[in-house]
Design a protein around this motif. Structure first.
Motif: not given
Length: 246
Positions: A13-18, A22-26, A34-47
């Motif tokens: 779904w993310w790849r489709t959105q991207w 890119r193929s049309g106007p913003m 929107p952003f993904r929490i994963a890999g962002s400053a807001n991410d939280q690690t599960t023990r």
């Protein structure tokens, strides 16, 4: 479908959105991007050794910075294969982030926890994995619970609001009590302990009834809130500890 397969669908779904961007106007901006929490400053690690599939989904969903309210996950985005309704019914109506569970463990210390209206037992399961001694009560059999899809993550004990009165030595957890229903107020009235953890919206929101918030305001005072809580978009869910004053 497995969790990994559903996560792969979200990645697609993310790849489709991207690709569409890119193929049309913003598209015109309508609120925070929107952003993904994963890999962002807001991410939280599960023990290591902790299983929290709910969080694995949430951290891959589109989310927005909600300012003072923290981060909000958007489970309503168009075309999203796995979203709000499916995840709340499968797991819980409130999102337990790893930070939430760590905050809860620090708050309790060596004290036990009793959850009333535990639903699927998902929050209790997360607490148990963190080493918290937890008892979870739910009046409905899993197959008869209209607020979940029938799966139990931790075996719940059959019991209604009156079970709160049997555990004054434990802190009490109430998570997203059903709107307009008096059971949360009855549980709070029955509870003789001094520490409550409430997860949900405040007065005038979609949780509990006026009687609950009247009792809360009369006999309890806030004693801190999880700074790591992630709400669903379109909600104002917080995770707050309260100490008894009278």
């Amino acid at each position: 479908m497995t969790v990994s397969a559903e996560l792969a669908e979200i990645s697609q779904w993310w790849r489709t959105q991207w690709s569409a961007t890119r193929s049309g106007p913003m598209p015109a901006a309508r609120g925070p991007r929107p952003f993904r929490i994963a890999g962002s400053a807001n991410d939280q690690t599960t023990r290591d050794g902790v299983d929290n599939p709910y969080w694995q989904f949430v951290r891959q969903l589109p989310s927005v910075d909600a300012g003072l309210d923290g981060v909000a996950a958007d489970g309503f985005a168009r075309g999203l294969p796995v979203g709000h309704h499916l995840l709340t019914m499968r797991y819980s109506w409130a999102i337990p982030s790893p930070g939430d569970i760590g905050w809860l463990a620090d708050l309790l210390g060596h004290r036990g926890l009793v959850e009333i209206g535990a639903g699927s037992g998902y929050w209790a399961w997360q607490a148990r994995q963190a080493g918290i001694d937890v008892l979870a009560y739910e009046p409905s059999d899993p197959a008869d619970n209209g607020y979940s899809d029938g799966v139990e993550y931790l075996a719940t004990l059959r019991g209604d609001h009156t079970a709160a009165g049997r555990h004054p030595d434990r802190a009490m957890l109430l998570c997203w009590p059903s709107q307009g229903d008096p059971w949360a107020a009855l549980a709070l009235a029955a509870y003789a302990g001094d520490l409550l953890v409430y997860i949900g919206e405040g007065p005038g929101g979609r949780c509990a009834d006026d009687g609950f918030f009247e009792l809360l305001g009369r006999h309890w005072t806030p004693a801190g809130a999880s700074p790591h809580h992630v709400s669903w978009s379109r909600t104002r869910c917080t995770m707050t500890a309260y100490r008894r004053t009278t």
